[in-house]
Design a protein around this motif. Structure first.
Motif, PDB file in Angstrom:
ATOM      1  N   TYR A  17       0.835  -1.198   0.000  1.00 54.14           N
ATOM      2  CA  TYR A  17       0.000   0.000   0.000  1.00 54.14           C
ATOM      3  C   TYR A  17       0.868   1.246   0.000  1.00 54.14           C
ATOM      4  O   TYR A  17       1.916   1.291   0.642  1.00 54.14           O
ATOM      5  N   ALA A  18       0.383   2.275  -0.690  1.00 59.51           N
ATOM      6  CA  ALA A  18       0.896   3.634  -0.565  1.00 59.51           C
ATOM      7  C   ALA A  18      -0.235   4.422   0.080  1.00 59.51           C
ATOM      8  O   ALA A  18      -1.371   4.408  -0.407  1.00 59.51           O
ATOM      9  N   LEU A  19       0.065   5.074   1.191  1.00 61.91           N
ATOM     10  CA  LEU A  19      -0.940   5.821   1.949  1.00 61.91           C
ATOM     11  C   LEU A  19      -0.438   7.231   2.219  1.00 61.91           C
ATOM     12  O   LEU A  19       0.759   7.433   2.464  1.00 61.91           O
ATOM     13  N   LYS A  20      -1.336   8.184   2.234  1.00 62.74           N
ATOM     14  CA  LYS A  20      -0.982   9.548   2.620  1.00 62.74           C
ATOM     15  C   LYS A  20      -0.630   9.543   4.106  1.00 62.74           C
ATOM     16  O   LYS A  20      -1.440   9.122   4.938  1.00 62.74           O
ATOM     17  N   ALA A  21       0.555  10.031   4.447  1.00 63.01           N
ATOM     18  CA  ALA A  21       0.973  10.042   5.846  1.00 63.01           C
ATOM     19  C   ALA A  21       0.104  10.965   6.693  1.00 63.01           C
ATOM     20  O   ALA A  21      -0.123  10.706   7.867  1.00 63.01           O
ATOM     21  N   VAL A  22      -0.421  12.006   6.101  1.00 62.10           N
ATOM     22  CA  VAL A  22      -1.187  12.994   6.853  1.00 62.10           C
ATOM     23  C   VAL A  22      -2.510  12.452   7.386  1.00 62.10           C
ATOM     24  O   VAL A  22      -2.955  12.833   8.472  1.00 62.10           O
ATOM     25  N   ASP A  23      -3.147  11.497   6.635  1.00 62.23           N
ATOM     26  CA  ASP A  23      -4.457  11.011   7.077  1.00 62.23           C
ATOM     27  C   ASP A  23      -4.690   9.512   6.870  1.00 62.23           C
ATOM     28  O   ASP A  23      -5.763   9.002   7.201  1.00 62.23           O
ATOM     29  N   GLY A  24      -3.718   8.791   6.316  1.00 60.73           N
ATOM     30  CA  GLY A  24      -3.854   7.351   6.127  1.00 60.73           C
ATOM     31  C   GLY A  24      -4.688   6.936   4.923  1.00 60.73           C
ATOM     32  O   GLY A  24      -4.976   5.751   4.734  1.00 60.73           O
ATOM     33  N   GLU A  25      -5.069   7.875   4.066  1.00 63.67           N
ATOM     34  CA  GLU A  25      -5.871   7.556   2.887  1.00 63.67           C
ATOM     35  C   GLU A  25      -5.030   6.755   1.889  1.00 63.67           C
ATOM     36  O   GLU A  25      -3.868   7.086   1.623  1.00 63.67           O
ATOM     37  N   ILE A  26      -5.637   5.698   1.318  1.00 63.94           N
ATOM     38  CA  ILE A  26      -4.942   4.849   0.352  1.00 63.94           C
ATOM     39  C   ILE A  26      -4.769   5.598  -0.970  1.00 63.94           C
ATOM     40  O   ILE A  26      -5.729   6.108  -1.534  1.00 63.94           O
ATOM     41  N   ILE A  27      -3.536   5.645  -1.468  1.00 58.53           N
ATOM     42  CA  ILE A  27      -3.228   6.229  -2.771  1.00 58.53           C
ATOM     43  C   ILE A  27      -3.290   5.146  -3.839  1.00 58.53           C
ATOM     44  O   ILE A  27      -3.886   5.318  -4.881  1.00 58.53           O
ATOM     45  N   TRP A  28      -2.624   4.011  -3.568  1.00 58.85           N
ATOM     46  CA  TRP A  28      -2.695   2.859  -4.460  1.00 58.85           C
ATOM     47  C   TRP A  28      -2.407   1.583  -3.680  1.00 58.85           C
ATOM     48  O   TRP A  28      -1.883   1.617  -2.564  1.00 58.85           O
ATOM     49  N   LYS A  47       6.699   4.539  -7.382  1.00 55.46           N
ATOM     50  CA  LYS A  47       6.177   5.139  -6.159  1.00 55.46           C
ATOM     51  C   LYS A  47       4.903   5.945  -6.379  1.00 55.46           C
ATOM     52  O   LYS A  47       4.028   5.971  -5.517  1.00 55.46           O
ATOM     53  N   LEU A  48       4.798   6.612  -7.506  1.00 54.25           N
ATOM     54  CA  LEU A  48       3.650   7.490  -7.748  1.00 54.25           C
ATOM     55  C   LEU A  48       2.415   6.734  -8.227  1.00 54.25           C
ATOM     56  O   LEU A  48       1.294   7.054  -7.828  1.00 54.25           O
ATOM     57  N   THR A  49       2.609   5.737  -9.092  1.00 53.86           N
ATOM     58  CA  THR A  49       1.471   5.082  -9.753  1.00 53.86           C
ATOM     59  C   THR A  49       1.119   3.712  -9.198  1.00 53.86           C
ATOM     60  O   THR A  49       0.019   3.219  -9.432  1.00 53.86           O
ATOM     61  N   GLY A  50       2.076   3.046  -8.512  1.00 54.10           N
ATOM     62  CA  GLY A  50       1.833   1.692  -8.040  1.00 54.10           C
ATOM     63  C   GLY A  50       1.917   0.650  -9.143  1.00 54.10           C
ATOM     64  O   GLY A  50       1.491  -0.478  -8.977  1.00 54.10           O
ATOM     65  N   VAL A  51       2.521   1.011 -10.274  1.00 56.86           N
ATOM     66  CA  VAL A  51       2.654   0.099 -11.413  1.00 56.86           C
ATOM     67  C   VAL A  51       3.999  -0.637 -11.321  1.00 56.86           C
ATOM     68  O   VAL A  51       5.030  -0.021 -11.033  1.00 56.86           O
ATOM     69  N   GLU A  52       3.962  -1.940 -11.585  1.00 56.67           N
ATOM     70  CA  GLU A  52       5.165  -2.766 -11.557  1.00 56.67           C
ATOM     71  C   GLU A  52       6.128  -2.358 -12.669  1.00 56.67           C
ATOM     72  O   GLU A  52       5.745  -2.255 -13.827  1.00 56.67           O
ATOM     73  N   ASN A  53       7.410  -2.142 -12.293  1.00 54.20           N
ATOM     74  CA  ASN A  53       8.476  -1.890 -13.262  1.00 54.20           C
ATOM     75  C   ASN A  53       9.072  -3.203 -13.739  1.00 54.20           C
ATOM     76  O   ASN A  53       9.284  -3.406 -14.918  1.00 54.20           O
ATOM     77  N   TRP A  54       9.372  -4.077 -12.782  1.00 51.71           N
ATOM     78  CA  TRP A  54       9.889  -5.406 -13.069  1.00 51.71           C
ATOM     79  C   TRP A  54       9.705  -6.302 -11.859  1.00 51.71           C
ATOM     80  O   TRP A  54       9.439  -5.831 -10.757  1.00 51.71           O
ATOM     81  N   ARG A  55       9.874  -7.607 -12.115  1.00 51.59           N
ATOM     82  CA  ARG A  55       9.768  -8.617 -11.063  1.00 51.59           C
ATOM     83  C   ARG A  55      10.859  -9.649 -11.307  1.00 51.59           C
ATOM     84  O   ARG A  55      11.082 -10.075 -12.441  1.00 51.59           O
ATOM     85  N   THR A  56      11.533 -10.053 -10.232  1.00 50.86           N
ATOM     86  CA  THR A  56      12.531 -11.118 -10.286  1.00 50.86           C
ATOM     87  C   THR A  56      12.116 -12.178  -9.282  1.00 50.86           C
ATOM     88  O   THR A  56      11.788 -11.855  -8.141  1.00 50.86           O
ATOM     89  N   ASP A  57      12.121 -13.436  -9.722  1.00 53.46           N
ATOM     90  CA  ASP A  57      11.685 -14.541  -8.868  1.00 53.46           C
ATOM     91  C   ASP A  57      12.881 -15.342  -8.371  1.00 53.46           C
ATOM     92  O   ASP A  57      13.792 -15.652  -9.131  1.00 53.46           O
ATOM     93  N   PHE A  58      12.848 -15.671  -7.091  1.00 53.81           N
ATOM     94  CA  PHE A  58      13.884 -16.466  -6.445  1.00 53.81           C
ATOM     95  C   PHE A  58      13.230 -17.703  -5.845  1.00 53.81           C
ATOM     96  O   PHE A  58      12.035 -17.711  -5.563  1.00 53.81           O
ATOM     97  N   SER A  59      14.028 -18.726  -5.596  1.00 49.92           N
ATOM     98  CA  SER A  59      13.487 -19.916  -4.941  1.00 49.92           C
ATOM     99  C   SER A  59      13.501 -19.750  -3.427  1.00 49.92           C
ATOM    100  O   SER A  59      12.942 -20.556  -2.710  1.00 49.92           O
ATOM    101  N   GLY A  60      14.125 -18.684  -2.942  1.00 52.20           N
ATOM    102  CA  GLY A  60      14.241 -18.454  -1.512  1.00 52.20           C
ATOM    103  C   GLY A  60      13.088 -17.685  -0.922  1.00 52.20           C
ATOM    104  O   GLY A  60      12.086 -17.397  -1.582  1.00 52.20           O
ATOM    105  N   ILE A  61      13.242 -17.355   0.339  1.00 51.00           N
ATOM    106  CA  ILE A  61      12.247 -16.606   1.100  1.00 51.00           C
ATOM    107  C   ILE A  61      12.806 -15.208   1.322  1.00 51.00           C
ATOM    108  O   ILE A  61      13.913 -15.052   1.848  1.00 51.00           O
TER     109      ILE A  61
END
Length: 190
Positions: free
Chosen positions: A64-75, A108-122
């Motif tokens: 989640y991205a939330l406004k710090a001032v009031d906790g409203e969800i941005i994305w 950070k602004l849009t909440g859109v994925e730039n890339w993803r890398t998958d690992f077998s670990g945790i």
């Protein structure tokens, strides 16, 4: 309600998540409640605040991205796996992984994925973001160096134990902590 989330402080707000899926802000001077935002899913990871925006992941696998001032969800962004890692940030993106081994770069602004890398670990330990690299601890006895722009793995170093602490660089020395209180230091030039 129990709280396992590491808190963050911005301006005069002391902010944390709890096991009931709430983000809570208290006035840091008086202790009075500023707001409570019911989001959903346990918050076991800590919060990261950048440019007056809270970034947090929960047990439902959502970031989640939330406004710090009031906790409203941005994305909101769904990673598909439980999150116990605090997000790392740079000027444009956040970086976060989940317990399924998926690691993301998210705008950070849009909440859109730039890339993803998958690992077998945790992935449950906060990464370190440098100018060109992301240094990512993996519970399954490795630390990974990823290209910040593409998410490609540049190098992985095996460890003698499970990486438990976020890496730190001081005077070109990379410090990595893992099981049994072991801390290793590596010369870091990149």
């Amino acid at each position: 309600m129990p709280t396992r989330s590491s808190p963050a402080l911005v301006n005069d707000l002391f902010i944390f998540g709890n096991d009931d899926g709430e983000i809570i802000a208290l006035n840091s001077s008086t202790g009075d409640s500023a707001y409570v935002s019911k989001i959903g899913g346990h918050f076991f990871s800590g919060l990261t605040i950048s440019d007056s925006v809270i970034y947090a992941g929960n047990e439902n696998g959502s970031v989640y991205a939330l406004k710090a001032v009031d906790g409203e969800i941005i994305w909101k962004f769904d990673t598909g796996g439980r999150i116990k890692m605090e997000p790392s940030t740079d000027a444009q993106n956040i970086y976060i992984g989940n317990l399924n081994g998926n690691f993301y770069s998210i705008n950070k602004l849009t909440g859109v994925e730039n890339w993803r890398t998958d690992f077998s670990g945790i992935l449950n330990t906060t990464s370190l973001v440098t100018e060109n690299l992301i240094i990512l601890p993996d519970v399954l006895y490795e630390i990974h160096f990823l290209d910040k722009q593409s998410g490609d793995i540049v190098k992985s170093i095996p460890l003698d134990g499970r990486a438990k602490l976020s890496p730190v660089i001081h005077k070109n020395i990379l410090f990595i902590g893992y099981d049994d209180g072991v801390i290793r230091a590596y010369e870091f030039v990149y």
